[in-house]
Design an enzyme around this catalytic site. Sequence first.
Site, PDB file in Angstrom:
ATOM      1  N   GLU A   1       9.725  15.184 -35.764  1.00  0.00           N
ATOM      2  CA  GLU A   1       8.933  14.620 -36.860  1.00  0.00           C
ATOM      3  C   GLU A   1       9.685  13.453 -37.517  1.00  0.00           C
ATOM      4  O   GLU A   1      10.839  13.623 -37.918  1.00  0.00           O
ATOM      5  CB  GLU A   1       8.643  15.726 -37.893  1.00  0.00           C
ATOM      6  CG  GLU A   1       7.764  16.826 -37.310  1.00  0.00           C
ATOM      7  CD  GLU A   1       8.001  18.201 -37.939  1.00  0.00           C
ATOM      8  OE1 GLU A   1       8.567  18.272 -39.044  1.00  0.00           O
ATOM      9  OE2 GLU A   1       7.617  19.204 -37.303  1.00  0.00           O
TER      10      GLU A   1
ATOM     11  N   GLU B   1       6.307  22.593 -34.818  1.00  0.00           N
ATOM     12  CA  GLU B   1       7.597  22.939 -34.220  1.00  0.00           C
ATOM     13  C   GLU B   1       7.443  23.733 -32.932  1.00  0.00           C
ATOM     14  O   GLU B   1       8.218  23.550 -31.984  1.00  0.00           O
ATOM     15  CB  GLU B   1       8.461  23.714 -35.221  1.00  0.00           C
ATOM     16  CG  GLU B   1       9.076  22.844 -36.319  1.00  0.00           C
ATOM     17  CD  GLU B   1       8.100  22.483 -37.424  1.00  0.00           C
ATOM     18  OE1 GLU B   1       6.983  23.029 -37.434  1.00  0.00           O
ATOM     19  OE2 GLU B   1       8.445  21.637 -38.272  1.00  0.00           O
TER      20      GLU B   1
ATOM     21  N   PHE C   1      14.374  19.966 -40.772  1.00  0.00           N
ATOM     22  CA  PHE C   1      15.411  20.836 -41.342  1.00  0.00           C
ATOM     23  C   PHE C   1      15.446  22.041 -40.420  1.00  0.00           C
ATOM     24  O   PHE C   1      14.403  22.467 -39.931  1.00  0.00           O
ATOM     25  CB  PHE C   1      15.054  21.286 -42.771  1.00  0.00           C
ATOM     26  CG  PHE C   1      15.300  20.234 -43.803  1.00  0.00           C
ATOM     27  CD1 PHE C   1      16.458  20.239 -44.574  1.00  0.00           C
ATOM     28  CD2 PHE C   1      14.372  19.226 -44.011  1.00  0.00           C
ATOM     29  CE1 PHE C   1      16.684  19.261 -45.534  1.00  0.00           C
ATOM     30  CE2 PHE C   1      14.587  18.241 -44.959  1.00  0.00           C
ATOM     31  CZ  PHE C   1      15.751  18.254 -45.733  1.00  0.00           C
TER      32      PHE C   1
ATOM     33  N   ASP D   1      15.664  24.971 -41.029  1.00  0.00           N
ATOM     34  CA  ASP D   1      14.852  26.061 -41.578  1.00  0.00           C
ATOM     35  C   ASP D   1      13.495  26.186 -40.863  1.00  0.00           C
ATOM     36  O   ASP D   1      12.918  27.266 -40.824  1.00  0.00           O
ATOM     37  CB  ASP D   1      14.616  25.813 -43.062  1.00  0.00           C
ATOM     38  CG  ASP D   1      15.905  25.507 -43.812  1.00  0.00           C
ATOM     39  OD1 ASP D   1      16.240  26.263 -44.729  1.00  0.00           O
ATOM     40  OD2 ASP D   1      16.596  24.524 -43.469  1.00  0.00           O
TER      41      ASP D   1
ATOM     42  N   ILE E   1      12.936  25.863 -37.756  1.00  0.00           N
ATOM     43  CA  ILE E   1      13.061  26.378 -36.391  1.00  0.00           C
ATOM     44  C   ILE E   1      12.383  27.750 -36.283  1.00  0.00           C
ATOM     45  O   ILE E   1      11.982  28.174 -35.207  1.00  0.00           O
ATOM     46  CB  ILE E   1      14.555  26.456 -35.963  1.00  0.00           C
ATOM     47  CG1 ILE E   1      14.681  26.497 -34.430  1.00  0.00           C
ATOM     48  CG2 ILE E   1      15.264  27.654 -36.600  1.00  0.00           C
ATOM     49  CD1 ILE E   1      16.118  26.385 -33.931  1.00  0.00           C
TER      50      ILE E   1
ATOM     51  N   HIS F   1      15.675  24.861 -47.449  1.00  0.00           N
ATOM     52  CA  HIS F   1      16.319  23.648 -46.938  1.00  0.00           C
ATOM     53  C   HIS F   1      17.832  23.842 -46.888  1.00  0.00           C
ATOM     54  O   HIS F   1      18.590  22.902 -47.081  1.00  0.00           O
ATOM     55  CB  HIS F   1      15.965  22.434 -47.807  1.00  0.00           C
ATOM     56  CG  HIS F   1      14.534  22.011 -47.692  1.00  0.00           C
ATOM     57  ND1 HIS F   1      13.517  22.659 -48.336  1.00  0.00           N
ATOM     58  CD2 HIS F   1      13.943  21.028 -46.963  1.00  0.00           C
ATOM     59  CE1 HIS F   1      12.357  22.070 -48.034  1.00  0.00           C
ATOM     60  NE2 HIS F   1      12.591  21.088 -47.201  1.00  0.00           N
TER      61      HIS F   1
HETATM   62  C1  LIG Z   1       6.775  23.725 -40.801  1.00  0.00           C
HETATM   63  C2  LIG Z   1       7.350  22.536 -41.487  1.00  0.00           C
HETATM   64  N1  LIG Z   1       7.837  21.516 -40.748  1.00  0.00           N
HETATM   65  C3  LIG Z   1       8.384  20.441 -41.354  1.00  0.00           C
HETATM   66  C4  LIG Z   1       8.443  20.348 -42.706  1.00  0.00           C
HETATM   67  C5  LIG Z   1       9.093  19.133 -43.375  1.00  0.00           C
HETATM   68  N2  LIG Z   1       8.089  18.386 -44.160  1.00  0.00           N
HETATM   69  C6  LIG Z   1       7.929  18.606 -45.485  1.00  0.00           C
HETATM   70  S1  LIG Z   1       6.649  17.747 -46.126  1.00  0.00           S
HETATM   71  C7  LIG Z   1       6.327  17.008 -44.632  1.00  0.00           C
HETATM   72  C8  LIG Z   1       5.179  16.059 -44.521  1.00  0.00           C
HETATM   73  C9  LIG Z   1       3.924  16.696 -45.037  1.00  0.00           C
HETATM   74  O1  LIG Z   1       2.826  15.866 -44.881  1.00  0.00           O
HETATM   75  P1  LIG Z   1       1.393  16.304 -45.394  1.00  0.00           P
HETATM   76  O2  LIG Z   1       1.092  17.690 -44.932  1.00  0.00           O
HETATM   77  O3  LIG Z   1       0.447  15.245 -44.997  1.00  0.00           O
HETATM   78  O4  LIG Z   1       1.539  16.387 -46.975  1.00  0.00           O
HETATM   79  P2  LIG Z   1       1.838  15.175 -47.992  1.00  0.00           P
HETATM   80  O5  LIG Z   1       3.309  15.012 -48.069  1.00  0.00           O
HETATM   81  O6  LIG Z   1       1.147  13.964 -47.496  1.00  0.00           O
HETATM   82  O7  LIG Z   1       1.300  15.633 -49.308  1.00  0.00           O
HETATM   83  C10 LIG Z   1       7.215  17.468 -43.648  1.00  0.00           C
HETATM   84  C11 LIG Z   1       7.207  17.038 -42.237  1.00  0.00           C
HETATM   85  C12 LIG Z   1       7.947  21.450 -43.441  1.00  0.00           C
HETATM   86  N3  LIG Z   1       7.998  21.473 -44.781  1.00  0.00           N
HETATM   87  N4  LIG Z   1       7.407  22.512 -42.814  1.00  0.00           N
END
Ligand SMILES: Cc1ncc(C[n+]2csc(CCOP(=O)(O)OP(=O)(O)O)c2C)c(N)n1
Lengths: 341, 328
Positions: free
Chosen positions: B29, B60, B83, B85, B87, B127
């Site tokens: 990502e 993931e 992160f 976490d 995984i 995290h």
């Molecule tokens: C399962 C998981 N993978 C990766 C992340 C890391 N992460 C946190 S927010 C984010 C982007 C989220 O995008 P979106 O769902 O469009 O929400 P927005 O930030 O646009 O409100 C990512 C990849 C996570 N929190 N959970």
Amino acid sequence: MPAISAGLSRDQLLEIYRYLRLTRTLEERLTALYRQSKVIGGLFRSLGQEGESVGSAYALERGRRKDVLSPLIRNLGSMLVMGAQPIEILRQYMAKAESPTRGRELNVHFNDLELGYLGQISHLGDMVPVMAGIALTFKMRGEPRVGLVYVGDGATSTGAFHEGLNFAAVQRVPLVMIGEYNYWAYSTPPEKQFAVKDLAAKAKAYGIPAVTVDGNDVLAVYEATKFAVDRARRGKGVHFIEVKTYRRKGHAEHDDQSYQPKDEIERWAKDNDPVDRYVKQLLGNDWADTQDLKDIDDDVRDEVDQATDACVNEPLPEPETALPGVYVHPLAPDKLWFRSL
Amino acid sequence: MPEITYLEALRQGLWEEMERDERVFILGEDVGLYGGAFKVTEGFHKRFGESRVIDTPISEAAIVGAAAGAAHMGMRPVAEMQFIDFISCAYDMLTNYVATARYRAGLATPIVVRGPCGGYVRGGPFHSQNPEAAFLHTPGLKIVYPATARDAKGLIKSSIRDDDPVIYLEHKWLYRRIKEQLPPSEGEEILTPIGEARLAREGTDLSIITYGATVWKSLEAAEQLEQEDGVSIEILDLRTLLPMDDAAIVRTVQKTNKVLIVHEDTRTGGVAGEIAARINERAFEWLDGPIMRVTAHDVPLPYAPTLEDFVLPQTEDIVKAVRWLAAY
Ligand SMILES: Cc1ncc(C[n+]2csc(CCOP(=O)(O)OP(=O)(O)O)c2C)c(N)n1
Ligand SMILES: [Mg+2]
């Protein structure tokens, strides 16, 4: 008597304005505190998206043991609508001892199930099946209550989202989902996230009725959600509302958002700010005058000032309070041997 | 020799392998144009193009599963968890599919799954995790956890070249804190062998067996103990957790006869228990005292600095534990 909109009274229209203003003012305060290093971790803004959070939550029945929603980091507005207090948010971000999680969890990750909000965990999508279970319980007990869950455009790529949505659809539970199409998931644009055009298409694939609305039109979001909530309450099952909006700040405050076209951000700020648009509506329809709005702005600023002053110098939690609460019994794990030397 | 950070060393290692072997590609990502949440893959997109540096959906399980499929076909994928976490969302893929593939079906699955782990950074419960114990219990996976810039580079390169799946754990508290002089890419090639521990410090009175961020906390404690107590501490940095370097563990036990195991992860079911059992089985008669553990407390990692500091092992804890054990 001015005309009213969406079945809302003038007082309600002004209350919606108040929540919009409170969300923005509180987040601006958090930004200031972040810059002074008073916020412990990251800061996530909902600038430009306040309308969909407030408009959707406002369609729920609020009060003790009524509807329940699950917010994400950009749904501060929805929590305020449900009754979360600014001081609770401030304390959470600053990890204060008196914060709702007593310093254990970050930002908006906290809940008050009596008032009707269940805090998220970071793992995206996880709240979808959990909210399906909450709605399932409403159905099993025959309670006229509804669940509402938010999901980001990016988070619709998770397995938990798909499993949870399908589960809810099959069980026909009273659940409304707000899909937030805000054009970004961290640095990833929609076309790298999914091959469908709209999030609504995903919900439709599971046999769920889905609509797409202008997410920066507060009353449009309110109306669409109200329709879905009423429908769910009548036992008609899950409903999906896609809100088209735009994330005007970076993923979090540290993110320079270099990947977002500058003119795109400016365009949304200038022409399509949900608060500006709502103000225009209120004034243009004579639902309120500038003095009404100014009074609310002043009142909100006072509220945020007072909340900040009341907690900014509060202490962090006592170290040993880290231990209790993993289980009902035993209450706390023992302090490790080397701490007693 | 230029001085580079742990993060830069990891980045160099990845870069060199991408240059060396066109089968190597990166998926995860925000790893492309953005260069990853921590900028580990900054510049890769420009150099190697989007077919070898793939921005994926937030999926993931699909990232790891797709990496496995590509690996079966002869590719060498490196999957990033934004992160570590997260995984957990790929736990099924890793433990059921990937880990069993060779034994069950004779399938090669040379993937690397890497990501930032660890606490001391006020990241809160999602995290800050250290997921090694969950995978230590899974035959078929390898787990590496570098503590130094040299090993950050040497282990990513060896992991990519390894013919089996490797979970590569990198500590975000070390990313920019640790700097080391390393030869430039054109110079000596750094390849840290998987399965070999490293003596981080030589000593005679007591051994600390550790890995990751607590290698540095242990080194700090050892310096203090040397000066204040005149105690000579040996520190074994495991570097690879699976397969574990039993010979190195036994060697240090035979030398000092006292062992303190230190890790940042929670205590129950943690890696320290496994190390202690191995010492019992292989070197019990060499011990002059109980094998002791300094670990995190058994709670989810809280966010507030006061709480996080209390839950995680600190340098001061190691100092106290060593004093107790030295006097035993
Ligand atoms: C399962 C998981 N993978 C990766 C992340 C890391 N992460 C946190 S927010 C984010 C982007 C989220 O995008 P979106 O769902 O469009 O929400 P927005 O930030 O646009 O409100 C990512 C990849 C996570 N929190 N959970
Ligand atoms: Mg988004």
